[in-house]
Enzyme design. Structure first.
Site, short mmCIF file in Angstrom:
data_model
loop_
_atom_site.label_atom_id
_atom_site.label_comp_id
_atom_site.label_asym_id
_atom_site.label_seq_id
_atom_site.Cartn_x
_atom_site.Cartn_y
_atom_site.Cartn_z
CG HIS A 195 -2.01 -0.95 1.20
ND1 HIS A 195 -3.25 -0.69 0.67
CD2 HIS A 195 -2.05 -2.23 1.64
CE1 HIS A 195 -4.01 -1.76 0.79
NE2 HIS A 195 -3.30 -2.72 1.38
CE LYS A 207 -5.80 14.14 0.00
NZ LYS A 207 -5.81 12.96 -0.86
NE ARG A 208 -3.77 10.45 9.96
CZ ARG A 208 -3.40 9.51 10.80
NH1 ARG A 208 -4.09 8.38 10.89
NH2 ARG A 208 -2.35 9.67 11.59
CE LYS A 229 -2.05 10.85 3.00
NZ LYS A 229 -2.69 10.00 1.97
CB THR A 281 -9.83 5.27 -1.51
OG1 THR A 281 -9.33 5.58 -0.20
CG2 THR A 281 -9.19 3.98 -1.99
CE LYS A 290 -13.64 6.47 0.24
NZ LYS A 290 -12.79 6.38 1.44
C1 26W Z 1 3.69 0.73 10.20
C2 26W Z 1 3.20 2.10 9.91
C3 26W Z 1 2.31 2.13 8.76
C4 26W Z 1 0.97 2.39 8.97
C5 26W Z 1 0.11 2.43 7.91
C6 26W Z 1 2.76 1.89 7.50
C7 26W Z 1 1.92 1.92 6.44
C8 26W Z 1 0.58 2.19 6.63
C9 26W Z 1 -0.35 2.19 5.47
C10 26W Z 1 0.21 1.32 4.36
C11 26W Z 1 -0.63 3.54 4.99
C12 26W Z 1 -1.84 3.60 4.10
O1 26W Z 1 -2.95 3.72 4.58
N1 26W Z 1 -1.64 3.59 2.79
C13 26W Z 1 -2.69 3.97 1.88
O2 26W Z 1 -3.38 2.84 1.41
C14 26W Z 1 -4.49 3.22 0.61
C15 26W Z 1 -5.26 1.96 0.27
O3 26W Z 1 -4.53 1.18 -0.62
C16 26W Z 1 -4.04 3.98 -0.61
O4 26W Z 1 -5.17 4.42 -1.31
C17 26W Z 1 -3.18 5.19 -0.20
O5 26W Z 1 -2.65 5.81 -1.34
C18 26W Z 1 -2.08 4.74 0.73
O6 26W Z 1 -1.38 5.87 1.25
#
Ligand code: 26W
Length: 819
Positions: free
Chosen positions: A358, A546-547, A552, A654, A658
């Site tokens: 992701h 968004k976060r 971003k 995503t 929306k």
């Molecule tokens: C371990 C820390 C950590 C926490 C969360 C590492 C990575 C994450 C996630 C992978 C971050 C995340 O939410 N990624 C998002 O995933 C979405 C669903 O696929 C994508 O649409 C976003 O672009 C992506 O940032």
């Protein structure tokens, strides 16, 4: 579509009965929270028959089942969604009306189930909705955090985090299943011995353990009888107090065990895209994975003798690297408990597990120090070591003498266990989440793996569920669409294409924009109530929610607002349609620069919103506590969707989908799924700007670019940046935003100046906004583009995404459930 057999009269009296049963009150005496609970239980009552029927059908037909393993499920509220999916929303609305109650007020009583950070967690939730709607057998497997994503309060412009006690009033939709409790072992040491056949066996001794207790949440399909299960695990100590016999030592130990258990599920880590190697996090991972894998194996064995055929009936999807320990846990069970040899266990594991990536952000890659890992999970570590040993042999055979390859691909290197590498090596599938993202994985981030095992790589462009993000979030537009083209879009979003011919029709354009206006009025009320800011619903609603993350680029957005404000001050008659810039999103609690950006947005807003001289041409609003439930209001009300990440950094996005679905026009970079959005809607109906992913990567490989040159040569940019450090937006503390200024202009130890190319993209972004302004002035042109965005959103349904996972990775069959 199944006929609704909803019995209004019975439902109404069940609400009254439930209030009595649960709270010893009449409906007149009950408060809104209590009535919400009563309604929720009545809805659950309808779902429970379908849930049982689904369980029975699965028992009988024994279909292959996917287990979606995820540390995050960002479900939001359930009541509205469930009422829609049992196809009784309007009827229940009427019933509540008859009781003198407002359905929206009732829905607002429910706390969001915020067991996720952002995109990755919400994707998991959308997938569950689609799986049930498409009638595929599926479990979601996760953690029942006592505290979900923190609550965000804005005080004096700063983000303050408060705990999210979402279970305070209980969760009417969950079902505790103590009969399925599972023991999870941590620590200890591994003893090996030879059994009577001379085979080496392993046992863990001197371990500490906790019980994993499942809570099941029903996930109902739209208009069908399928009810799948989200199983989230709670932790309890194994021995509870024995009051008769405790001496001091036992007491101490009992409390400790209780705390060990409690700590594991206490709270969701609120980091999005930033990894911190905390032992507790690894505990969480092994805890829910071990419980889920053990359950899947036990369930399989209840029906089958040959464990070697496990993968014929079970698929594990690993939602990012967080659940990757599933690979070693399955190996352990297959070898140590089921008696398979390494190769047999490896085949089963490999055919069962698949991994989704992701993010390409390097700071998000999970690595565990050997010491920490092997101490907590000694047997699992041995298995990881052996996976690594065998894989390194393979690398050596394929690339003799090439140490670089080992360095990049080994599962264990430099004292670290690299979870992504293990997922790729062990699983049979590796997928990215948008076309561009998958290409970058193949050509850059995971290039060596792609060269060695290209057959594993595939793309699954993300999607969203239209049931929540249109049907529930935007009832006016949903009804209008159904009037025009029928309701098939609810389960087949490609049908929205039929709206295309309407996009040129003036009357329909007017109706469409009228609905947008009403949704804006709804959001204006929300903003007035929560922010006490007056916003004009006829201004352009330009939204970035968004976060908070540097990549971003919320900072690019607010710097541009500052730039526009300067221009307006110079020329108050500037030709500009009034604009409301709306921001929302949480910053990780320890992410300083992100939190400072929130403060900057709020300070800019404070000054601009109160400056009468610019004639209300700009308003800036920061919506506190952005979450799934208020997101639904926000998407429906947006004119412009800000998707402005540094190209190559946003895996998919995503939120972009929306907004599009609700008729907003994207201003964005060629990043993530934006690329495919433009492909679908046409370049003329989106505003694209800035560096391409390739350019960004090229600059990065050269070590960046010289942002000082832009600062020196562009006076307007220089003015904006100087306002960060001369007290213009923070007279009480001119130095307040110094760190932001420095991040753009100064090299700092390891990080380049302007790592995310904000200044480099600034002019292109400003021009893109001018284009938005021009487009909006031609109201027919705008309405047409907005409508086409909705009409072309068909591809971005999570139903499509799920069908692709099923076809290429999981190989499931649909199961018809009859009542
Ligand atoms: C371990 C820390 C950590 C926490 C969360 C590492 C990575 C994450 C996630 C992978 C971050 C995340 O939410 N990624 C998002 O995933 C979405 C669903 O696929 C994508 O649409 C976003 O672009 C992506 O940032």
């Amino acid at each position: 579509m199944a006929e609704s057999t909803f019995d209004k009269k019975a439902f109404k009296s069940e609400i009254v009965d439930n209030v009595k049963l649960l709270f010893r009150k009449t409906i007149e005496e009950a408060d809104n929270q209590q009535i919400f609970q009563a309604v929720a239980y009545a809805v659950k009552d309808i779902m429970i028959d379908k849930w049982m029927a689904t369980h029975k059908a699965y028992e009988l037909q024994d279909p292959k089942t996917v287990y979606y393993m995820s540390m995050e499920f960002l479900m939001g509220r359930a009541l509205g969604n469930n009422m829609i999916n049992i196809m009784a929303y309007d009827e229940i609305k009427e019933i509540l009306n008859e009781l003198g109650l407002d359905i929206n007020v009732m829905e607002d009583q429910e706390p969001d189930a915020a067991l996720g950070n952002g995109g990755l967690g919400r994707l998991a939730a959308c997938f569950l909705d689609s799986l049930a709607t498409l009638k595929y057998p599926a479990y979601g497997c996760g953690i029942r955090y006592r505290y979900g994503m923190f609550k965000q309060e804005i005080k004096d412009g700063y983000q303050i985090e408060a705990p999210d006690n979402w279970l305070k009033n209980g969760n009417p939709f969950e079902l505790k299943r103590p009969e399925y409790a599972t023991e999870i072992k941590f620590g200890g040491y591994v003893r090996s011995y030879n059994d009577e056949f001379g085979k080496e066996k392993f046992v863990i001794e001197n371990y500490r353990s906790v019980m994993a207790i499942p809570y099941d949440i029903p996930i109902i399909g739209y208009g069908n009888n399928t009810v799948n299960t989200l199983r989230i695990w709670d932790a309890e100590a194994i021995q509870t107090f024995n009051l008769d016999s405790f001496d001091k030592g036992d007491y101490q130990k009992a409390i400790e065990e209780q705390n060990l258990a409690r700590n594991i599920v206490e709270v969701l880590y609120p980091n999005d895209n930033h990894y911190a190697g905390k032992e507790l996090r690894l505990k969480q991972q092994y805890f829910f994975i071990s419980a889920s894998v053990q359950t899947a194996v036990a369930k399989y064995k209840g029906k089958h003798d040959d464990i070697k055929k496990f993968a014929d009936k079970v698929a594990f999807q690993l939602n990012d690297t967080h659940p990757t320990v599933a690979i070693a846990e399955l190996m352990r069970i297959l070898m140590d408990e089921e008696g398979l040899n390494w190769n047999e266990a490896w085949d089963v594991t490999s055919n069962t597990c698949a991994y989704t990536n992701h993010t390409i952000m390097s700071e998000a890659l999970e690595k565990w120090p050997i010491e920490l890992f092997s101490k907590l999970l000694p047997r699992i570590y041995q298995i990881v070591e052996e996976i690594n040993r065998r894989f390194v042999e393979e690398i050596k055979a394929k690339y003799p003498g090439n140490q670089e390859k080992i360095k990049k691909m080994a599962v264990i290197y430099d004292g670290q266990i690299k979870m992504a590498n293990m997922a790729i090596v062990a699983g049979h599938s590796v997928n990215g989440v948008a076309k561009l993202h998958t290409q970058i994985l193949e050509k850059q981030e995971l290039k060596d793996f792609y060269e060695m095992m290209p057959e594993k790589f595939n793309n699954k462009t993300n999607g969203i569920t239209q049931r929540r993000f249109l049907l529930h979030a935007n009832p006016l537009l949903a009804t209008w669409i159904t009037d025009k083209i029928g309701d098939e879009w609810i389960t087949n979003l490609e049908h929205l294409k039929k709206l295309k011919p309407y996009a040129d029709d003036l009357t329909f354009q007017k109706e469409f924009m009228q609905i947008k206006y009403q949704n804006k009025v709804r959001l204006v009320k929300y903003i007035k109530e929560h922010n006490n800011i007056d916003v004009d619903p006829s201004s352009i609603f330009d939204v970035q929610v968004k976060r908070l993350h540097e990549y971003k680029r919320q900072l690019l957005n607010i710097l541009h607002v500052m730039y526009l404000y300067n221009k307006l001050k110079q020329n108050p008659d500037m030709d500009m349609v009034p604009r409301t810039f709306i921001f929302g999103g949480k910053a990780a609690a320890g992410y300083r620069i992100a939190k400072l950006t929130i403060k900057l947005i709020n300070n800019v807003g404070n000054l601009i919103n109160n400056d009468k001289s610019i004639n209300n041409k700009i308003k800036v609003v920061f919506i506190e506590e952005y979450c799934v439930s208020n997101a639904e209001l926000i998407f429906a009300a947006a004119d412009v969707s800000e998707q402005i990440s540094t190209a190559s950094k946003e895996a998919s996005g995503t939120g972009n989908m929306k907004f599009m679905l609700n008729g907003a026009i994207t201003i964005g970079t060629m990043d993530g799924a934006n690329v495919e959005i433009v492909e679908e809607v046409g370049q003329e109906n989106a505003v694209i700007f800035g560096m391409s992913a390739e350019e960004v990567i090229r600059y990065e490989n050269q070590g960046g670019y010289d942002s000082m040159e832009i600062f020196n040569n562009d006076e307007e940019i220089r003015t904006v940046l100087t306002q960060l450090i001369n007290g213009f937006y923070s007279p009480e503390n001119p130095e307040l935003f110094r760190d932001i200024y420095n991040s753009l202009l100064n090299y700092k130890c390891s990080s380049r100046a302007d790592t995310y190319f904000i200044l480099k993209d600034f002019r292109a972004y400003a021009q893109a906004h001018e284009k938005i302004n021009e487009m909006y002035k031609d109201s027919a042109r705008w309405a047409k583009s907005a409508m086409l965005n909705t009409a072309c959103a068909g591809k971005f349904s999570s139903d499509r995404t799920i069908e692709e996972y099923v076809r290429d990775i999981w190989k499931l069959e649909k199961v018809e459930v009859k009542l």
